[in-house]
Design an enzyme around this catalytic site. Structure first.
Site, PDB file in Angstrom:
ATOM      1  N   ASN A 108       0.847  -1.189   0.000  1.00  0.00           N
ATOM      2  CA  ASN A 108       0.000   0.000   0.000  1.00  0.00           C
ATOM      3  C   ASN A 108       0.883   1.241   0.000  1.00  0.00           C
ATOM      4  OD1 ASN A 108      -2.455   1.562   0.408  1.00  0.00           O
ATOM      5  ND2 ASN A 108      -1.794   1.843   2.534  1.00  0.00           N
ATOM      6  N   HIS A 110       0.904   5.027   1.376  1.00  0.00           N
ATOM      7  CA  HIS A 110       0.211   5.915   2.309  1.00  0.00           C
ATOM      8  C   HIS A 110       0.904   7.278   2.290  1.00  0.00           C
ATOM      9  CE1 HIS A 110      -2.266   7.067   5.683  1.00  0.00           C
ATOM     10  NE2 HIS A 110      -1.196   7.623   6.207  1.00  0.00           N
ATOM     11  N   GLU A 181       5.313   9.873  -3.534  1.00  0.00           N
ATOM     12  CA  GLU A 181       4.515   8.692  -3.896  1.00  0.00           C
ATOM     13  C   GLU A 181       4.866   8.126  -5.266  1.00  0.00           C
ATOM     14  OE1 GLU A 181       0.261   8.999  -3.150  1.00  0.00           O
ATOM     15  OE2 GLU A 181       0.631  10.663  -1.811  1.00  0.00           O
TER      16      GLU A 181
END
Ligand code: GRF
Length: 208
Positions: A108, A110, A181
């Site tokens: 994932n 975050h 990201e």
């Protein structure tokens, strides 16, 4: 070749970063074989289509119970036979059965430096609102394996980003995406695809 399935709910800029990295060969030994969204209108599905990647929609709203959705969701995913599942802005809680079956094979992204601004209630803009409210000067993003908790799994990569005077949650969100990201998510997938990641006692070791 690592077979990757990406789960999305929204715009899909992280998905795009993965597609671009595969096409530019900065991710090697991996192929994105499918994209699953819980939201039929997610722009991420358009992105998949444009690049010839199979896109599917499965939503809890179409099922009478959560259990029925969870079973169908696992079934759809298993049919794709992924080696790695990437949660890229996926807003549905992952069923425990799926987490157990795919232990250390779900990651994932975050948008904070875990353990700051993470856990229940910290998603999307709320993360950046929390950071600005607290007045922190450094924020960032984290890629981690998914375990039964919320944002508690082994951390793979993190990247820091500076807060600037006058930042709004939206401005900060965009900077965290651009500077962190979109960089560390493809990097993590590349490390996994090339057998460089080992998990021992809940800690990630990056092998040379
Ligand atoms: C990103 O901020 C990601 O960190 C979070 O959800 C957002 C998804 O954005 N989990 P996008 O759909 O990849 O553009």
């Amino acid at each position: 070749m690592l077979k990757v399935v990406v789960l999305v709910s929204g715009g899909g800029t992280n998905l795009q970063a993965l597609i671009d990295a595969v096409e530019a060969n900065t991710i090697t030994n991996a192929e994105i074989i499918g994209v699953i969204s819980n939201n039929r209108n997610a722009y991420a599905l358009e992105r998949a289509k444009k690049h010839g990647i199979e896109g599917l929609c499965i939503s809890p709203k179409d099922y009478d119970t959560r259990e029925a959705f969870n079973d169908a969701f696992l079934c759809v995913l298993n049919r794709m036979k992924p080696d790695l599942i990437v949660l890229a802005g996926f807003l549905v809680v992952i069923p425990e059965k799926m987490i157990r079956q795919y232990e250390n094979r779900i990651i994932n992204i975050h948008p904070s430096l875990i353990p700051a601004f993470c856990g229940t209630g910290y998603y999307g803009l709320k993360v950046h609102e929390g950071a600005l409210k607290r007045g922190v000067k450094v924020v960032g993003a984290t890629v981690h394996f998914v375990d039964e908790g919320t944002d508690t799994g082994p951390i793979i990569l993190q990247k820091a980003v500076y807060v600037e005077q006058g930042d709004t949650p939206e401005i900060l969100q965009r900077r965290v995406m651009e500077q962190a990201e979109w960089k560390i998510l493809p990097e993590a997938v590349n490390l996994i695809a090339n057998g460089r990641i080992e998990v021992t006692d809940g800690q990630v070791i990056i092998k040379e």
